[in-house]
Design a protein around this motif. Structure first.
Motif, short mmCIF file in Angstrom:
data_model
loop_
_atom_site.label_atom_id
_atom_site.label_comp_id
_atom_site.label_asym_id
_atom_site.label_seq_id
_atom_site.Cartn_x
_atom_site.Cartn_y
_atom_site.Cartn_z
N THR A 108 7.57 29.11 60.77
CA THR A 108 8.41 28.24 59.95
C THR A 108 7.61 27.25 59.13
O THR A 108 8.13 26.64 58.21
N GLY A 109 6.34 27.04 59.48
CA GLY A 109 5.49 26.11 58.74
C GLY A 109 5.82 24.66 58.97
O GLY A 109 5.48 23.81 58.14
N LEU A 110 6.41 24.33 60.12
CA LEU A 110 6.79 22.94 60.38
C LEU A 110 5.57 22.03 60.47
O LEU A 110 5.65 20.84 60.16
N GLY A 111 4.45 22.55 60.88
CA GLY A 111 3.26 21.72 61.03
C GLY A 111 2.43 21.62 59.78
O GLY A 111 1.39 20.96 59.78
N MET A 112 2.86 22.26 58.68
CA MET A 112 2.07 22.27 57.45
C MET A 112 2.29 20.99 56.66
O MET A 112 3.41 20.47 56.59
N GLY A 113 1.23 20.49 56.06
CA GLY A 113 1.35 19.34 55.18
C GLY A 113 1.63 19.80 53.76
O GLY A 113 1.74 20.99 53.46
N TYR A 114 1.73 18.82 52.84
CA TYR A 114 2.05 19.15 51.46
C TYR A 114 0.88 19.86 50.77
O TYR A 114 1.08 20.81 50.03
N TRP A 115 -0.35 19.39 50.99
CA TRP A 115 -1.55 20.06 50.48
C TRP A 115 -2.31 20.60 51.69
O TRP A 115 -3.21 19.94 52.23
N PRO A 116 -1.99 21.79 52.12
CA PRO A 116 -2.62 22.30 53.35
C PRO A 116 -4.10 22.62 53.14
O PRO A 116 -4.54 22.94 52.04
N SER A 117 -4.83 22.53 54.22
CA SER A 117 -6.23 22.93 54.27
C SER A 117 -6.43 23.68 55.59
O SER A 117 -5.93 23.23 56.63
N TYR A 118 -7.14 24.81 55.55
CA TYR A 118 -7.23 25.62 56.76
C TYR A 118 -7.79 24.83 57.93
O TYR A 118 -7.32 24.94 59.06
N ASP A 119 -8.77 23.97 57.65
CA ASP A 119 -9.37 23.23 58.75
C ASP A 119 -8.51 22.04 59.17
O ASP A 119 -8.80 21.38 60.17
N GLY A 120 -7.43 21.77 58.44
CA GLY A 120 -6.61 20.62 58.76
C GLY A 120 -5.23 20.97 59.29
O GLY A 120 -4.52 20.08 59.76
N ILE A 121 -4.83 22.22 59.23
CA ILE A 121 -3.50 22.58 59.72
C ILE A 121 -3.56 22.82 61.22
O ILE A 121 -4.61 23.15 61.78
#
Length: 821
Positions: free
Chosen positions: A184-197
C-alpha cells in the motif's frame, strides 16, 4: 587530536540535521538501531573489515564517515571505527564486493541476503556507469531476481546536485529488506529514496521490479522511485557518458511504456510527459520529427513546441495551422469555449480552413531578440532543483503577442460559427453526420467533412436539376428528403433547416423562409436553383428592396396574361442595374421571378413596405412602373387596371395613372385624354375616355416616346438605392425586464434576463410551449434561442439537458435546482 574532535562534533551536528530532515520526509529511521548500540563494537572484526574494504576502494575519510553514519553508527562511533588498527584479511581487495556494515540487533526478523550476480561480475564503484545495470542485465537482491536492468545497484553513488547525499534511486543490497512487503505504500514519503524508505517498502519495491514492472495497481511511489533512475540516466549520465547516451532511446521507450501503464495518475503523467518532451527537445538532433503539437493541447507550451516554432521562424518558414492552434492553446489566454471542446473535430477542420483563408500557407513571423531557454522540473531530488538548457541562437517565439492576437481572432470566429451546431449537438449527442447537423455547419466545413446523408441529398438534387439553371418542383419532394418532415407539421423551423441543408449542398430554393417567404406546404411549387459560393444566408436591404420592386413588376407584367420579351428584358435590366446586389443575390432573384411568374401571388403584404416611401419615391416608382408596362410600346387595358390597383398600394392617387401615362406620350400627341387601347367594359374596371371629336370609325391611339421611356428606366439604379432605406429595421426597444432583474444575481453562468427566465421555470415539471413563449417574451428573449442558451448552460453545469420536448416542454427540476444553487 583536537582537530579530529572538532571534526567529529561538526559531523555529529550535520548528522542531527540530516536525521531531522529524513524524519520530516517520511524516510527511514535509524533511531532504533542507534539506541540498541549500548556498547558499540568499535574494535569488532566486522566493523574494521568494513572500513578496510572502503579504504581499499579508494574512499576518503569523509566518504567512509558518511557511509558509517548512514549504516546506523553515530558520528563518535564512526570516528572510533576509523581510528581502529587494521585487521588482516586476504580477500579484501578493491575488486571484491563490499561487505555489509555491522548492524545492531533489531526486533523484527529481516531478510537481507548478500548480492548475487548473474552473468558478468557486478562492478562495485561509485560512478554512475559502475552502478548502472543496462537493459536486460539480471541481478538478484534480497532473493528477488530482477531481469529487466535499468536500475542503479551498489553503494556509494552520490546524487547529481545535492552534495554528499546518496542517489535516491540507488538500490543498496546491504540495506535490510522486510519480510512483509508494504504494497500500500503507507511508509513511503513524498520524495522517496531507496535508502530512506522502510524495509517493508523496499520489499514491495523489489517485488515490483522482479515481476515485470507493469502491474497497474502498484503504489505510484514505487513507480516514481524507478522513474528517478531513468530520469538521472537520461538527463545527467547521458551528458557525460557515451554508454549512457547510447542507451537514451531505450530509456525513453521505457518511460513511454510506463506512461502507458500508469498515465492515469496525473502527477506521474505530468513528469513522464515532461521528461519525454524535454529530452526530445534538448537531446534529439531533430526535435520536431514526428511531433504532433495538437496532442499536447491543454498543457503549457511544451519544449518541442517552442523549439519547433523557433526553427520555423529562423528558417523563414510559415507557421502551419496546427502549430498556430497549439501555440494559442498553450497560453494562459488560450481558453477554448464549449463549441471548440464539444465539437473538437469540426472546430479543428474549420480553424484550418479559416486560417488558410487569412494567411494562406501560414503566418510568417520575424525572429525576436529573446533567446530560447528550456526548463525541466525533475521528479527526483537528486538534481537539487530545475534543469535549464540554453538553445543557442534560437529565439523564444512564444514571447511574441502580435501573432497570437491574429490567431485568437480566428479561434473566436470559428467558435462563433459553431455556436448553433454545438447547442444542437448538446441536445442531440448522436446527431453527427445527419442533415439536421449539416444544416447548422458552415458550408465549406460540410464540403470538407461530408457525410452519407449529405452526399445522398446532393446526388438527388443533381438529378432533379440536371443541366438546367432552375427547375420547378413541389415542396413535398424536398420535404421527403428532410428527416424531420411530417406533412402538415412542416413548420418554420423545419423550413429553415431544409433551406440551410440545401445551401450546404450548393442549392437554393425560392421562396425561402429565411428571405421572407412562408413555410411551404407539400403541394406548393418551389423553384430549385444552383447557389453560388459564399451566398448570404439572410437578405440585405438591397435584396429586400429589389424583391419589392420585382413583385410589383411581375404583377403589372402579368396583367395581360403573360410577360412579354420586352418586359422580361426590363426585369433583367433592373437586376443588372442594381449595383448593390451581389451575383449570388441576383441568381436568387432570378429564381424568385420564375416563382412569381409560376404562382402569381398577387400584391398581398406589399403595402406595409410602401408606407415608408417619401412622396418623391412614390412618384418615381409610379413612373418606373409605367415605363416597364410600356417597354413594348403598348399599354393594354389590363395593365392600366393593374396600375390603378398598384397606385393606391404605393400611396398614389389612381386618377394619376392616365396623366402619368400621358407624360410618356410622344410629342404631338393629343393633349386631351387618349385611347391607349379600345375599352373593354366586361374585363376592365376603368373606361378610357373617348376623344371629344373622334373621326367616325376610328379610335385615337397613343404613341409612347421611347426616349422618355428609356430615360425613366435609367432611373432604376437610383431608385433601387433610395428604396433600400424602407427596409431598415427599427432598433429594438429596451427590455423592460432588464431593470427589474439587474439587481438579482446571475446563476449558472447566464446573463440577467436568462437567469430570470430560469427562475420562472421553477416548479414547472412540464410547461406548454405557449406558456414558455410567454415567459420568454416577459424576459425579452426569443424562445428558441432561450431554450438553446438554457440547455447549453445546463450541459456545462450538470452535463444534462434542462428542457426536452417541443410541446409540452419537460423541465428537469433536478437540473434546475442544481443550476439555481
Amino acid at each position: 587530536m583536537v582537530t579530529l574532535l572538532v571534526l567529529a562534533l561538526i559531523a555529529g551536528f550535520a548528522w542531527s540535521l540530516w536525521w531531522v530532515y529524513r524524519q520530516a520526509m517520511g524516510g527511514r529511521t535509524t533511531t532504533a538501531r542507534a539506541q540498541s548500540l549500548d556498547t558499540p563494537p568499535v574494535a569488532s572484526h566486522e566493523a574494521r573489515l568494513y572500513v578496510q574494504a572502503l579504504r581499499a576502494q579508494g574512499r576518503g575519510d569523509a566518504e567512509i564517515r558518511t557511509a558509517l553514519i548512514q549504516a546506523g553508527w553515530s558520528p563518535l562511533q564512526a570516528h572510533a571505527l576509523m581510528q581502529a588498527p587494521p585487521t588482516h584479511v586476504d580477500h579484501c581487495t578493491a575488486s571484491a564486493p563490499v561487505a555489509a556494515a555491522p548492524r545492531a540487533p533489531v526486533p523484527a526478523p529481516v531478510f537481507a541476503p548478500p548480492l548475487t550476480q548473474v552473468g558478468a561480475p557486478l562492478p562495485v564503484a561509485a560512478t554512475p556507469d559502475g552502478c548502472w545495470l543496462p537493459a536486460g542485465r539480471e541481478v538478484t537482491v534480497a532473493g528477488r531476481r530482477m531481469a529487466g536492468g535499468m536500475v542503479y545497484v551498489g553503494s556509494g553513488l552520490r546524487s547529481v546536485g545535492r552534495y554528499g547525499q546518496t542517489e535516491p534511486a540507488l538500490i543498496d543490497p546491504a540495506l535490510p529488506v522486510g519480510a512483509a512487503p508494504d504494497v500500500t505504500g503507507l511508509g513511503m514519503g513524498y520524495w522517496p529514496s531507496y535508502d530512506g524508505i522502510p524495509r517493508e517498502c523496499r520489499a514491495a519495491y523489489l517485488d515490483w521490479l522482479a515481476t515485470g514492472r507493469d502491474s497497474p495497481d502498484t503504489y505510484i511511489g514505487y513507480v516514481f522511485l524507478y522513474f528517478y533512475g531513468l530520469e538521472r540516466r537520461i538527463l545527467a549520465d547521458a551528458r557525460n557518458s557515451a554508454q549512457a547516451a547510447a542507451e537514451t532511446p531505450a530509456l525513453l521507450a521505457e518511460v513511454q511504456r510506463l506512461l502507458g501503464v500508469y498515465g492515469a495518475v496525473g502527477s506521474f503523467r505530468g513528469y513522464a510527459e515532461g521528461l519525454l518532451d524535454f529530452a526530445q527537445a534538448s537531446l534529439s538532433a531533430d526535435p520536431v520529427r514526428g511531433y504532433d503539437p495538437l496532442e499536447q493541447v491543454g498543457r503549457e507550451a511544451t519544449c518541442c513546441l517552442r523549439v519547433g516554432l523557433a526553427q520555423m521562424v529562423v528558417a523563414s518558414q510559415p507557421i502551419p495551422w496546427n502549430w498556430a492552434l497549439a501555440w494559442y492553446c498553450a497560453t494562459p489566454e488560450g481558453y477554448l469555449r464549449t463549441p471548440a471542446t464539444r465539437c473538437q473535430a469540426e472546430f479543428r477542420v474549420l480553424f484550418r480552413l479559416r486560417y488558410a483563408r487569412r494567411s494562406g500557407d501560414g503566418l510568417r513571423i520575424s525572429p525576436n531578440k529573446s533567446l530560447l531557454k528550456l526548463t525541466y522540473h525533475p521528479a527526483s531530488l537528486t538534481f537539487g532543483g530545475e534543469i535549464t538548457v540554453e538553445m543557442g541562437a534560437l529565439p523564444d517565439v512564444t514571447r511574441q503577442t502580435a501573432p497570437l492576437r491574429k490567431i485568437a481572432q480566428i479561434v473566436d470566429e470559428c467558435q462563433t460559427e459553431l455556436d448553433a451546431y454545438s447547442r444542437w449537438l448538446g441536445r442531440n449527442p448522436t446527431g453527427r453526420g445527419t442533415l439536421a447537423a449539416a444544416a447548422l455547419l458552415p458550408g465549406d466545413l460540410v464540403a470538407e467533412t461530408g457525410s452519407d446523408e449529405v452526399a445522398t441529398l446532393r446526388a438527388s438534387l443533381d438529378e432533379l436539376l440536371g443541366a438546367s439553371a432552375t427547375t420547378v418542383i413541389t415542396a413535398g419532394s424536398l420535404m421527403e428528403r428532410w428527416p424531420s418532415a411530417d406533412g402538415a407539421r412542416f413548420g418554420k423551423r423545419n423550413a429553415v433547416g431544409l433551406a440551410q441543408a440545401l445551401a450546404k449542398c450548393g442549392y437554393g430554393m425560392e421562396p425561402d423562409v429565411r428571405f421572407g417567404g412562408a413555410a411551404p406546404k407539400p403541394g406548393d411549387a418551389l423553384v430549385l436553383f444552383r447557389l453560388p459560393e459564399h451566398s448570404p444566408a439572410a437578405p440585405t436591404e438591397s435584396y429586400l428592396a429589389a424583391m419589392f420592386v420585382l413583385r410589383l413588376f411581375i404583377a403589372l407584367a402579368l396583367a395581360d396574361g403573360k410577360v412579354s420579351d420586352a418586359e422580361h428584358e426590363q426585369l433583367v435590366a433592373y437586376l443588372k442595374a442594381t449595383a448593390r446586389l451581389s451575383s449570388a443575390e441576383r441568381e436568387r432573384l432570378r429564381a424568385y421571378v420564375r416563382w412569381l411568374v409560376r404562382t402569381k401571388p398577387g400584391l398581398a403584404g406589399l403595402k406595409r413596405h410602401a408606407e415608408a416611401l417619401s412622396p418623391q419615391q412614390r412618384h418615381a416608382l409610379g413612373r418606373l412602373l409605367i415605363a416597364v408596362a410600356g417597354a413594348d410600346g403598348v399599354i393594354a387595358a389590363p395593365e392600366v387596371a393593374a396600375l390603378a390597383k398598384i397606385y393606391p398600394l404605393i400611396g398614389l392617387d389612381p386618377d394619376e395613372v392616365h396623366s402619368d401615362i400621358h407624360a410618356l406620350a410622344a410629342s404631338g400627341a393629343p393633349s386631351e385624354p387618349v385611347t391607349v387601347c379600345a375599352p373593354q367594359p366586361t374585363t376592365s374596371r376603368f373606361a378610357v375616355p373617348q376623344p371629344s371629336t373622334p373621326p367616325e370609325g376610328e379610335a385615337s391611339t397613343v404613341t409612347l416616346d421611347m426616349e422618355r421611356v428609356r430615360a425613366t428606366l435609367a432611373e432604376t439604379e437610383h431608385l433601387a438605392v433610395v428604396l433600400d432605406g424602407i427596409f431598415v429595421e427599427e432598433e429594438p426597444a429596451p427590455c423592460p425586464v432588464a431593470q427589474d432583474v439587474s439587481e438579482m444575481p446571475c446563476v449558472a453562468g447566464l446573463d440577467a434576463v436568462h437567469s430570470a427566465l430560469l427562475r420562472r421555470l421553477a416548479g414547472h415539471a412540464a410547461i406548454d410551449r405557449a406558456a414558455f413563449d410567454g415567459f420568454a417574451a416577459e424576459c425579452c428573449v426569443l424562445p428558441d434561442g432561450a431554450l438553446d442558451t438554457l440547455n447549453d448552460a445546463a450541459l456545462g453545469a450538470c452535463e444534462e439537458l434542462l428542457c426536452e420536448g417541443d410541446d409540452p416542454i419537460e423541465v428537469s427540476q433536478t437540473v434546475l435546482r442544481e443550476m439555481l444553487a
